[in-house]
Enzyme design. Structure first.
Site, PDB file in Angstrom:
ATOM      1  N   GLY A  31       5.173  -2.900  13.274  1.00 27.01           N
ATOM      2  CA  GLY A  31       6.485  -3.237  12.722  1.00 27.01           C
ATOM      3  C   GLY A  31       7.634  -2.580  13.457  1.00 27.01           C
ATOM      4  O   GLY A  31       7.664  -2.519  14.684  1.00 27.01           O
ATOM      5  N   ASP A  33       8.376   0.558  13.661  1.00 30.14           N
ATOM      6  CA  ASP A  33       7.900   1.729  14.395  1.00 30.14           C
ATOM      7  C   ASP A  33       7.392   1.331  15.782  1.00 30.14           C
ATOM      8  O   ASP A  33       7.769   1.930  16.796  1.00 30.14           O
ATOM      9  CB  ASP A  33       6.798   2.410  13.582  1.00 30.14           C
ATOM     10  CG  ASP A  33       6.462   3.816  14.042  1.00 30.14           C
ATOM     11  OD1 ASP A  33       7.290   4.452  14.722  1.00 30.14           O
ATOM     12  OD2 ASP A  33       5.369   4.291  13.696  1.00 30.14           O
ATOM     13  N   SER A 117      10.262   0.397   4.146  1.00 24.89           N
ATOM     14  CA  SER A 117       9.082   0.165   3.286  1.00 24.89           C
ATOM     15  C   SER A 117       8.928  -1.266   2.792  1.00 24.89           C
ATOM     16  O   SER A 117       7.975  -1.553   2.065  1.00 24.89           O
ATOM     17  CB  SER A 117       9.045   1.145   2.097  1.00 24.89           C
ATOM     18  OG  SER A 117       8.780   2.451   2.547  1.00 24.89           O
TER      19      SER A 117
END
Length: 169
Positions: A31, A33, A117
């Protein structure tokens, strides 16, 4: 602080700092990151290993170089993983608050955030948006612009609707 919403790629934002939705280990991942580590180059990972040998706790934040990104710094936050039972909203809001605290320590004036998140970690998107907007608007900071970067038109429209509604209330 001005809160703006843009549709785009967080790795392309011309800001002082970008926020990375990292995992506890701080060694790259998927994702946001993975995209930040790929675009920033090996310097980002090397700085993570050096500065965070034991990683970071959920809800915490720390900074590294941005490597080859247009930004000067990456502020890494570890969001809660809703899918494994980390459902305390305070862990999510702590990511935004701590990122702003780190930004203030660095003298950051412009910062770009992903929706923390809400991807693979499974936080319900509507609540993730509310948590981001409420926390960014309610946290004292010297940051002049916080930019929420939406990945895709649907995310942009959803975030924009909450930001617009919050302004009218």
């Amino acid at each position: 602080m001005q809160l703006t919403v843009v549709e785009g790629d967080i790795t392309q934002q011309d800001v002082d700092a970008v926020v990375n939705a990292a995992n506890n280990r701080m060694r790259g991942g998927g994702g946001v990151d993975g995209a930040i580590h790929a675009a920033g180059g090996p310097e980002v990972l090397e700085d993570c290993v050096r500065r965070f040998p034991d990683g970071l706790a959920t809800g915490d934040a720390g900074w590294t170089t941005a490597g080859q990104l247009p930004a000067r710094w990456v502020i890494h936050v570890v969001g809660p993983n809703y899918r494994i039972g980390q459902t305390e909203r305070s862990l999510l809001t702590s990511c935004y608050r701590r990122a702003l605290e780190v930004a203030d320590e660095l003298g950051v004036r412009t910062i770009a955030f992903p929706l923390i998140s809400a991807g693979i970690y499974g936080w319900p998107k509507d609540d993730a948006i509310l948590a981001a907007v409420e926390t960014l608007r309610g946290t004292p900071t010297r940051v002049e612009e916080a930019r929420l970067v939406a990945f895709g038109r649907d995310a942009y429209d959803a975030i924009r609707a909450v930001v617009d509604r919050e302004v009218q209330e």
